[in-house]
Motif scaffolding. Structure first.
Motif, PDB file in Angstrom:
ATOM      1  N   ARG A   1       0.709  -0.871   0.371  1.00 45.93           N
ATOM      2  CA  ARG A   1       0.056   0.076   0.049  1.00 45.93           C
ATOM      3  C   ARG A   1       0.957   1.186   0.122  1.00 45.93           C
ATOM      4  NH1 ARG A   1      -4.508   0.076   4.729  1.00 45.93           N
ATOM      5  NH2 ARG A   1      -4.857  -1.631   4.023  1.00 45.93           N
ATOM      6  N   GLU A   2       2.198   0.968   0.633  1.00 45.18           N
ATOM      7  CA  GLU A   2       2.565   2.250   1.094  1.00 45.18           C
ATOM      8  C   GLU A   2       3.075   2.827  -0.432  1.00 45.18           C
ATOM      9  OE1 GLU A   2       5.335   2.486   4.553  1.00 45.18           O
ATOM     10  OE2 GLU A   2       3.190   1.962   6.328  1.00 45.18           O
ATOM     11  N   ALA A   3       3.935   1.562  -0.799  1.00 49.27           N
ATOM     12  CA  ALA A   3       5.022   2.362  -2.560  1.00 49.27           C
ATOM     13  C   ALA A   3       3.624   2.156  -2.860  1.00 49.27           C
ATOM     14  CB  ALA A   3       5.644   0.208  -2.546  1.00 49.27           C
TER      15      ALA A   3
ATOM     16  N   VAL B   1       0.860   3.914  -3.173  1.00 49.99           N
ATOM     17  CA  VAL B   1       0.829   5.425  -2.395  1.00 49.99           C
ATOM     18  C   VAL B   1       1.489   6.302  -3.257  1.00 49.99           C
ATOM     19  CG1 VAL B   1      -0.189   7.053  -1.185  1.00 49.99           C
ATOM     20  CG2 VAL B   1      -1.326   5.030  -1.529  1.00 49.99           C
ATOM     21  N   ALA B   2       2.797   5.832  -3.231  1.00 45.82           N
ATOM     22  CA  ALA B   2       3.997   6.595  -2.923  1.00 45.82           C
ATOM     23  C   ALA B   2       4.659   7.027  -4.508  1.00 45.82           C
ATOM     24  CB  ALA B   2       5.178   6.487  -2.087  1.00 45.82           C
TER      25      ALA B   2
ATOM     26  N   THR C   1       1.734   9.458  -5.661  1.00 47.62           N
ATOM     27  CA  THR C   1       1.953  10.665  -5.724  1.00 47.62           C
ATOM     28  C   THR C   1       2.912  10.879  -6.460  1.00 47.62           C
ATOM     29  OG1 THR C   1       0.792  10.047  -3.296  1.00 47.62           O
ATOM     30  CG2 THR C   1       1.923  12.237  -3.421  1.00 47.62           C
TER      31      THR C   1
END
Length: 67
Positions: free
Chosen positions: A50-52, A54-55, A58
């Motif tokens: 998820r974090e990768a 979203v990054a 973005t």
């Protein structure tokens, strides 16, 4: 009045299509299984990364809007 006639014709065509025993129509349980499995795969990929994701999104949006 033409729109009403067109709608009635479309309804009749769709009703005839649903009543036919076309072997190419497919089966509902198969499509439900494919949909559920696709959703499970998306979740299986999304949860650990998820974090990768979203990054990356973005960053891509920032480069398009600022570029």
């Amino acid at each position: 009045m033409r729109a009403w006639a067109w709608l009635m014709t479309l309804t009749a065509v769709l009703a005839a299509r649903l009543r036919s025993s076309d072997p190419e129509r497919g089966d509902v349980p198969g499509w439900v299984m494919i949909t559920v499995m696709t959703a499970a795969l998306v979740l299986a990929i999304l949860i650990p990364f998820r974090e990768a994701i979203v990054a990356a999104v973005t960053n891509a949006l920032a480069s398009v809007t600022n570029g």
